[in-house]
Design a protein around this motif. Structure first.
Motif, PDB file in Angstrom:
ATOM      1  N   ASP A 147       0.667  -0.813   0.172  1.00  0.00           N
ATOM      2  CA  ASP A 147       0.111   0.201  -0.129  1.00  0.00           C
ATOM      3  C   ASP A 147       0.934   1.098  -0.447  1.00  0.00           C
ATOM      4  OD1 ASP A 147      -2.517   0.570  -0.019  1.00  0.00           O
ATOM      5  OD2 ASP A 147      -3.126   0.082   1.588  1.00  0.00           O
ATOM      6  N   THR A 148       1.511   1.404   0.240  1.00  0.00           N
ATOM      7  CA  THR A 148       2.457   2.420   1.208  1.00  0.00           C
ATOM      8  C   THR A 148       3.346   2.169  -0.614  1.00  0.00           C
ATOM      9  OG1 THR A 148       2.898   2.309   3.416  1.00  0.00           O
ATOM     10  CG2 THR A 148       4.846   3.215   2.020  1.00  0.00           C
ATOM     11  N   ALA A 149       3.737   1.864  -1.176  1.00  0.00           N
ATOM     12  CA  ALA A 149       4.848   1.423  -2.364  1.00  0.00           C
ATOM     13  C   ALA A 149       3.706   1.679  -3.473  1.00  0.00           C
ATOM     14  CB  ALA A 149       5.180   0.401  -2.768  1.00  0.00           C
ATOM     15  N   MET A 150       2.196   1.881  -3.318  1.00  0.00           N
ATOM     16  CA  MET A 150       1.951   1.898  -4.085  1.00  0.00           C
ATOM     17  C   MET A 150       1.325   3.723  -4.277  1.00  0.00           C
ATOM     18  SD  MET A 150      -1.124  -0.879  -4.737  1.00  0.00           S
ATOM     19  CE  MET A 150      -0.524  -2.269  -5.993  1.00  0.00           C
ATOM     20  N   SER A 151       1.469   4.320  -2.976  1.00  0.00           N
ATOM     21  CA  SER A 151       1.361   5.347  -2.714  1.00  0.00           C
ATOM     22  C   SER A 151       1.933   5.896  -3.126  1.00  0.00           C
ATOM     23  CB  SER A 151       1.030   5.435  -1.207  1.00  0.00           C
ATOM     24  OG  SER A 151      -0.556   5.409  -0.722  1.00  0.00           O
ATOM     25  N   LEU A 152       3.627   6.147  -3.055  1.00  0.00           N
ATOM     26  CA  LEU A 152       4.420   6.592  -3.940  1.00  0.00           C
ATOM     27  C   LEU A 152       5.079   6.784  -5.075  1.00  0.00           C
ATOM     28  CD1 LEU A 152       7.005   4.982  -0.938  1.00  0.00           C
ATOM     29  CD2 LEU A 152       6.566   7.737  -0.941  1.00  0.00           C
ATOM     30  N   GLN A 153       4.250   5.814  -5.174  1.00  0.00           N
ATOM     31  CA  GLN A 153       4.258   5.535  -6.700  1.00  0.00           C
ATOM     32  C   GLN A 153       2.846   6.669  -7.606  1.00  0.00           C
ATOM     33  OE1 GLN A 153       3.288   2.278  -8.753  1.00  0.00           O
ATOM     34  NE2 GLN A 153       3.934   1.940 -10.655  1.00  0.00           N
ATOM     35  N   ARG A 154       2.339   6.693  -7.044  1.00  0.00           N
ATOM     36  CA  ARG A 154       0.840   7.652  -6.843  1.00  0.00           C
ATOM     37  C   ARG A 154       1.610   8.993  -7.297  1.00  0.00           C
ATOM     38  NH1 ARG A 154      -2.421   3.252  -4.685  1.00  0.00           N
ATOM     39  NH2 ARG A 154      -2.863   4.763  -2.977  1.00  0.00           N
TER      40      ARG A 154
ATOM     41  N   GLN B  54       1.470  10.402  -3.931  1.00  0.00           N
ATOM     42  CA  GLN B  54       1.011  11.326  -2.610  1.00  0.00           C
ATOM     43  C   GLN B  54       2.241  10.851  -1.596  1.00  0.00           C
ATOM     44  OE1 GLN B  54      -1.529   7.745  -1.963  1.00  0.00           O
ATOM     45  NE2 GLN B  54      -3.535   8.070  -3.221  1.00  0.00           N
ATOM     46  N   ALA B  55       1.758  11.649  -0.581  1.00  0.00           N
ATOM     47  CA  ALA B  55       2.617  12.142   0.503  1.00  0.00           C
ATOM     48  C   ALA B  55       2.778  11.294   1.945  1.00  0.00           C
ATOM     49  CB  ALA B  55       2.472  13.622   1.654  1.00  0.00           C
ATOM     50  N   VAL B  56       3.778  10.948   1.997  1.00  0.00           N
ATOM     51  CA  VAL B  56       4.314   9.656   2.360  1.00  0.00           C
ATOM     52  C   VAL B  56       4.987   9.801   3.329  1.00  0.00           C
ATOM     53  CG1 VAL B  56       5.412   7.305   3.035  1.00  0.00           C
ATOM     54  CG2 VAL B  56       3.441   7.662   1.123  1.00  0.00           C
ATOM     55  N   THR B  57       5.572   9.792   5.088  1.00  0.00           N
ATOM     56  CA  THR B  57       6.393  10.052   5.776  1.00  0.00           C
ATOM     57  C   THR B  57       6.955   9.084   6.622  1.00  0.00           C
ATOM     58  OG1 THR B  57       5.210  10.443   7.679  1.00  0.00           O
ATOM     59  CG2 THR B  57       4.867  12.299   5.742  1.00  0.00           C
ATOM     60  N   PHE B  58       7.820   9.643   7.371  1.00  0.00           N
ATOM     61  CA  PHE B  58       8.894   8.963   7.904  1.00  0.00           C
ATOM     62  C   PHE B  58       8.221   8.846   9.475  1.00  0.00           C
ATOM     63  CE2 PHE B  58      11.996   9.614   5.315  1.00  0.00           C
ATOM     64  CZ  PHE B  58      12.451   8.374   4.905  1.00  0.00           C
TER      65      PHE B  58
ATOM     66  N   LYS C 240       9.171  13.647   8.958  1.00  0.00           N
ATOM     67  CA  LYS C 240       9.679  14.161   7.433  1.00  0.00           C
ATOM     68  C   LYS C 240       9.011  13.243   5.962  1.00  0.00           C
ATOM     69  CE  LYS C 240      13.732  15.506   9.706  1.00  0.00           C
ATOM     70  NZ  LYS C 240      15.408  15.265   9.758  1.00  0.00           N
ATOM     71  N   PRO C 241       8.783  14.232   4.887  1.00  0.00           N
ATOM     72  CA  PRO C 241       8.532  12.889   4.044  1.00  0.00           C
ATOM     73  C   PRO C 241       9.390  12.956   3.067  1.00  0.00           C
ATOM     74  CG  PRO C 241       8.770  15.907   3.438  1.00  0.00           C
ATOM     75  CD  PRO C 241       9.523  15.881   5.354  1.00  0.00           C
ATOM     76  N   VAL C 242       9.038  11.318   2.490  1.00  0.00           N
ATOM     77  CA  VAL C 242       9.899  10.407   1.674  1.00  0.00           C
ATOM     78  C   VAL C 242       9.884  11.178   0.500  1.00  0.00           C
ATOM     79  CG1 VAL C 242      10.491   8.139   0.168  1.00  0.00           C
ATOM     80  CG2 VAL C 242       9.062   8.400   2.669  1.00  0.00           C
ATOM     81  N   GLN C 243      11.483  11.748   0.008  1.00  0.00           N
ATOM     82  CA  GLN C 243      11.829  11.677  -1.420  1.00  0.00           C
ATOM     83  C   GLN C 243      12.077  10.978  -2.024  1.00  0.00           C
ATOM     84  OE1 GLN C 243      11.701  15.043  -1.062  1.00  0.00           O
ATOM     85  NE2 GLN C 243      11.099  15.688   1.161  1.00  0.00           N
ATOM     86  N   MET C 244      11.243  11.412  -3.284  1.00  0.00           N
ATOM     87  CA  MET C 244      11.242  10.808  -4.594  1.00  0.00           C
ATOM     88  C   MET C 244      12.143  11.829  -5.369  1.00  0.00           C
ATOM     89  SD  MET C 244       9.085   8.216  -4.045  1.00  0.00           S
ATOM     90  CE  MET C 244       8.851   7.343  -5.556  1.00  0.00           C
ATOM     91  N   ASP C 245      13.421  10.017  -5.720  1.00  0.00           N
ATOM     92  CA  ASP C 245      14.007  10.777  -7.283  1.00  0.00           C
ATOM     93  C   ASP C 245      13.370  10.977  -8.452  1.00  0.00           C
ATOM     94  OD1 ASP C 245      16.028  11.381  -9.255  1.00  0.00           O
ATOM     95  OD2 ASP C 245      17.350   9.207  -8.384  1.00  0.00           O
TER      96      ASP C 245
END
Length: 746
Positions: free
Chosen positions: A621-628, A630-634, A638-643
Motif C-alpha cells: 500500500d505504501t509503495a503504491m502511494s509513493l508511486q501515485r 501521494q505524501a508519505v512520511t517517516f 519528515k516526507p519521503v523524497q522520490m528521485d
C-alpha cells in the motif's frame, strides 16, 4: 460435447495408504478422482452453462472445470515430475480463482463477459492431455515407501486431493445455478428424506469434562493438508450438545417466528450480511417471493424463488413426504439438480451468521460447539499407526460420507457416536466457534505455501466433520476446513451449551490485526457475542500477518528511503550494472520482495518494465502511494523524497502470496526478502521458470544466511551458480555488507 475424458462415475474409492500403496493403487485413485470430478459436470444442460456465473463473487464454471487440471500441472512442475508444460496460457488462466472475502465485493473483471474464455472443446482436450501425462508420470516415477511430505509423490497426492476439494465446492456452485440450467444425470442417487422413525425432539446430551488431542501425526500414512499437522491438547469442561444437527423442521420454526427480521438475534457482522442479501430463509430453500439469488453476470437478475413456483423435479429416486409442519407449498428445497418438498428431517444448511442467530433465538447460553468439543463428541477414537482409525478408510462407512448419496439424509439415519450424538462425521459440515488457525508447530508446505495461511486472519471459521460429498482427505477425521462466515457450503450446525458459564470456553480466536490492501485494518468482532464466556485468544500462525505491522512499515521505509546507499538502492544499482556489463537485456525485471518500492523505483532507471511483488499488504500500500505521488512520511514526520529520475510509469506493483504463472518471464529476477517469509523454499522453486534463457537470477541476503551453499540445495537441477559477491550498504548500524548470489538457467 462429451465432457468426460474417462468414464462416468458417482462412486468414490477410499484414499491411498501411503505406507503400503502400489503404483496401481495411486493410478486407480487418481483416475477415480478425475472421473468423479468430470462426471459432476454432466448435470449442466449444455456447453453454454459452463460460461455462467452461479455466484457473482466467483468465476464461470468453465474455470473450475479446468482449474484442477491446471493446478495439478503446476504442482508437478514445482516438484520436478513434469519437465515441460502442456499449455502455459491455460496453466496461467486457470491457476487461481477468487476468494469470497466479502459479501459485497464487486464482480471480478473476468466475470462480466469481457474475458475471453477458451472453448469447451479446447478445455476438454487440455484435461485429456493432463490425464495422460499424470498416468505416464505415475508409471515412470520410482516409488519409495512410505510416501512422505518430502517425497515427489506428495505433489501427485496433492493434485488428487485438490481435485476432491473442488468436487465439493463445484457441487455447491452448480446447486446455485437456476434450476432450468441443470438436469439430474442418470445414476445420481439422492438420499431418503425420512428414516424408519421420524426425528423427535432434539435433546441436549450431557458430556463430561475431558481432555482431547487435536491434530494429525506427521507419520500418519495418508495425505494431509498443512493445517492438520501439529498437536494441541485441550481440557474441555463439561458441556451439552444437541444429539442431532439442527433440522430443516427446527429451522422452519425460527423462520416462521420472524428470525430473519429480528435484529436482536444477529451479530453486527451477521445483520449486515442479512440486510445486504435481503435474506428471508436459507439460500437453498425455495419460496415464491422472488428472493435475491446472488448469481453473477447475466444471471444476476435470476431468482431461485420465482412467483407461483411450480415444483420442478426430474428425479424419481427421492422419497418426497408431505410437509406436515409447513403450510402446503410454503417452502421447497433445492438439491443439486432438482427442487423437492422441504425435507424436514434433513439438516438445515446455513452459514455461520444464520446458525448464530438461531442459537440466540433458542435462548441464553446456547452457542455452537468448539473444535475441541466436536472432537470429543466423535468418540475420541485413538490414533493408530495404520489408517484404520480414520473413518474415510473404512470399507463400510457408517455415516453419510464419501458420496454414498447425492444429498443429505435424515439426521437420525445413521447410528450415534459413543457420546450419543448423531452425524458427527458426514451429512453436512458443522460450523464451530473457532477461528481458523494453525496448530502448534504449523509449517506450510513449499508446494502450496498459501493453501491455509492466508485464512489465518480471524475472518474464517472452522467447519468440521465433512459432508455427504466429502471424499479423500476432505472426509478424513483430521480434516480442518475453513470458510468466511457468510459463506454457503454444505454446512449445518448443532447447538451447544456450557454447564459452567464461568469456565473458559475451549474456542480459539485470532487476535492478530490483519491489514487488507486498499482497506486497512478492519476490527474483528466475531467473538464478542458468545455470552459471558472467555475464549482463548492467540496470534495468527501466518507469520506474514505478524510481520505486517505499522512498526515494521516504519522501519523498512526508513531503511529503504532513509539512506542514500541503502540495500534497496545498492542491490538495484548492482543488478543494473551487471546486466549492462554482461550484455543481458534490460527489457523487463521482476523484483520479489518489493517492500515499500525503493528497489523497483531504482530499477526503473534502467529497465523498461519493472514488476514489484510483495506479500505484505501494508508495505505494498505504501509503495503504491509513493508511486501515485501521494505524501508519505517517516516516523518523525519528515516526507519521503522520490528521485525525479525514477520512471514510475514503468513500474507495476502487486501483492502476491506466491510466484504465480502470471508473473511471466523476465530478463532479471531479483529476490531480496527470504529473511522475512514463512517458507523460503516456496519462493525459490519457480525462479528458474520466470527467468529467460539469457537472463540472470540475483538472490540477496542481508548476511551470509542465503549464500551459495544454502541455496544449492533448493536450486539444484534448475539453476546454475554464476558468482557470489559482497554488497556494502548503509543502515541503522552504519556500514555493513550483504551477500548476493547470481544464477542462470541450466
Amino acid at each position: 460435447m462429451d465432457k468426460l475424458t474417462g468414464k462416468k462415475t458417482f462412486s468414490s474409492l477410499k484414499p491411498v495408504d501411503l505406507s503400503t500403496c502400489t503404483k496401481k493403487d495411486i493410478a486407480d485413485y487418481f483416475t477415480n478422482s478425475y472421473d468423479l470430478y468430470e462426471s459432476l459436470f454432466l448435470g449442466l444442460k449444455d456447453d453454454s452453462v459452463f460460461y455462467k456465473c452461479p455466484d457473482k463473487l466467483r468465476l464461470p464454471l468453465v474455470f473450475y472445470y479446468a482449474h484442477t487440471a491446471a493446478v495439478f500441472m503446476n504442482k508437478l512442475m514445482l516438484a520436478g515430475l513434469a519437465k515441460e508444460r502442456i499449455n502455459l496460457p491455460f496453466e496461467t488462466m486457470f491457476e487461481t480463482g477468487v476468494d469470497e472475502m466479502s459479501w459485497d465485493d464487486t464482480e471480478n473483471h473476468r466475470m462480466g463477459g469481457s474475458y475471453k474464455w477458451p472453448t469447451m472443446k479446447e478445455v476438454v482436450e487440455y484435461r485429456r492431455k493432463v490425464r495422460e501425462l499424470i498416468l505416464q508420470i505415475i508409471q515412470e516415477t520410482p516409488l519409495e515407501l512410505p510416501v512422505t511430505m518430502e517425497s515427489p509423490w506428495w505433489a501427485i497426492m496433492m493434485g488428487i486431493e485438490h481435485e476432491r476439494v473442488h468436487l465439493e465446492t463445484s457441487a455447491v456452485l452448480i446447486r446455485q445455478l437456476p434450476i432450468g440450467l441443470v438436469s439430474c444425470p442418470p445414476g445420481w442417487i439422492y438420499g431418503p428424506t425420512k428414516a424408519d422413525f421420524p426425528v423427535k425432539a432434539n435433546k441436549m446430551v450431557f458430556v463430561e469434562s475431558t481432555d482431547v488431542s487435536v491434530g494429525k501425526p506427521n507419520d500418519f500414512p495418508s495425505y494431509g493438508w498443512d493445517n492438520e499437522y501439529g498437536e494441541e491438547i485441550f481440557n474441555v469442561p463439561s458441556f451439552e450438545a444437541s444429539q442431532y444437527l439442527v433440522t430443516n423442521g427446527e429451522f422452519l420454526e425460527f423462520v416462521q417466528h420472524g428470525g430473519y427480521r429480528s435484529r436482536d438475534l444477529w451479530t453486527e457482522e451477521g445483520w449486515q450480511w442479512a440486510q445486504y442479501r435481503q435474506a428471508r430463509h436459507p439460500t437453498f430453500w425455495v419460496c415464491d417471493q422472488g428472493c435475491k439469488s446472488g448469481c453473477g453476470a447475466d444471471l444476476a437478475r435470476e431468482t431461485h424463488c420465482p412467483p407461483r413456483l411450480a415444483l420442478i423435479s426430474g428425479s424419481n429416486n427421492v422419497d418426497e413426504p408431505e410437509c406436515k409442519r409447513a403450510r402446503a407449498g410454503e417452502y421447497k428445497f433445492r438439491v443439486i439438480f432438482d427442487v423437492i418438498d422441504l425435507p424436514l428431517d434433513w439438516p438445515a444448511e446455513v452459514n455461520y451468521h444464520e446458525a448464530k442467530a438461531f442459537c440466540a433465538w433458542k435462548g441464553q447460553g446456547y452457542r455452537l460447539p468448539t473444535e475441541a468439543e466436536h472432537n470429543v463428541i466423535r468418540g475420541q477414537l485413538p490414533v493408530t499407526k495404520g489408517v484404520v482409525s480414520d473413518i474415510i478408510f473404512h470399507d463400510n462407512i457408517q455415516a453419510n460420507l464419501n458420496l454414498q448419496f447425492g444429498s443429505s439424509t435424515p439426521v437420525n439415519l445413521f447410528e450415534a457416536s459413543a457420546t450419543g450424538h448423531y452425524d458427527t462425521m458426514g451429512n453436512v459440515f458443522e460450523w464451530v466457534e473457532d477461528h481458523f488457525n494453525g496448530l502448534p508447530g504449523f509449517q506450510s508446505h513449499f508446494l502450496y505455501d498459501d493453501f491455509s495461511s492466508p485464512c489465518f486472519d480471524g475472518k474464517h471459521n472452522l467447519i468440521m466433520g465433512g459432508s455427504w460429498i466429502s471424499t479423500g482427505a476432505y472426509g478424513s477425521r483430521f480434516a480442518r476446513i475453513a470458510f468466511r462466515r457468510h459463506f454457503y457450503q454444505l454446512c449445518g450446525f448443532r447447538l451447544a451449551r456450557s454447564k459452567d458459564i464461568e469456565a473458559e470456553l475451549p474456542a480459539k480466536a485470532v487476535e492478530t490485526s490483519v491489514y487488507i490492501l486498499g482497506c486497512g485494518v478492519e476490527e474483528n468482532k466475531s467473538m464478542q457475542e458468545i455470552g459471558k464466556q472467555k475464549v482463548v485468544w492467540e496470534p495468527s500462525s501466518n507469520t506474514a500477518y505478524l510481520f505486517d505491522t505499522q512498526e515494521t512499515l516504519e522501519g523498512i521505509l526508513e531503511l529503504e528511503f532513509g539512506f542514500r546507499d541503502s540495500l534497496a538502492a545498492v542491490a538495484a544499482r548492482f543488478c543494473s550494472n551487471y546486466c549492462s556489463c554482461n550484455d543481458i537485456s534490460t527489457d523487463s525485471v521482476v523484483h520479489i520482495g518489493a517492500a515499500t518500492g525503493r528497489t523497483a523505483f531504482e530499477l526503473s532507471k534502467t529497465f523498461k518494465q519493472v514488476l514489484g511483488l510483495e506479500p505484505f499488504a501494508r508495505l505494498t500500500d505504501t509503495a503504491m502511494s509513493l508511486q501515485r505521488g501521494q505524501a508519505v512520511t517517516f516516523k518523525d514526520g519528515k516526507p519521503v523524497q522520490m528521485d525525479p529520475e525514477y520512471h514510475l510509469d514503468r513500474v507495476t506493483l502487486k501483492q502476491f502470496t506466491w510466484v504465480a504463472n502470471e508473473v511471466d518471464i523476465h530478463d532479471l529476477v531479483l529476490l531480496t526478502f527470504l529473511d522475512r517469509v514463512q517458507n523460503a523454499k516456496a519462493w525459490l522453486v519457480r525462479l528458474w521458470e520466470i527467468v529467460n534463457a539469457q537472463g540472470v537470477v540475483a538472490i540477496v541476503g542481508k548476511d551470509d544466511t542465503w549464500n551459495k551453499k544454502s541455496l544449492d540445495v533448493e536450486l539444484k537441477n534448475r539453476l546454475e551458480f554464476v558468482s557470489e559477491q559482497k554488497l556494502p550498504y548503509s543502515d541503522f548500524q552504519g556500514k555493513t555488507t550483504a551477500c548476493i548470489t547470481l544464477w542462470k538457467r541450466i
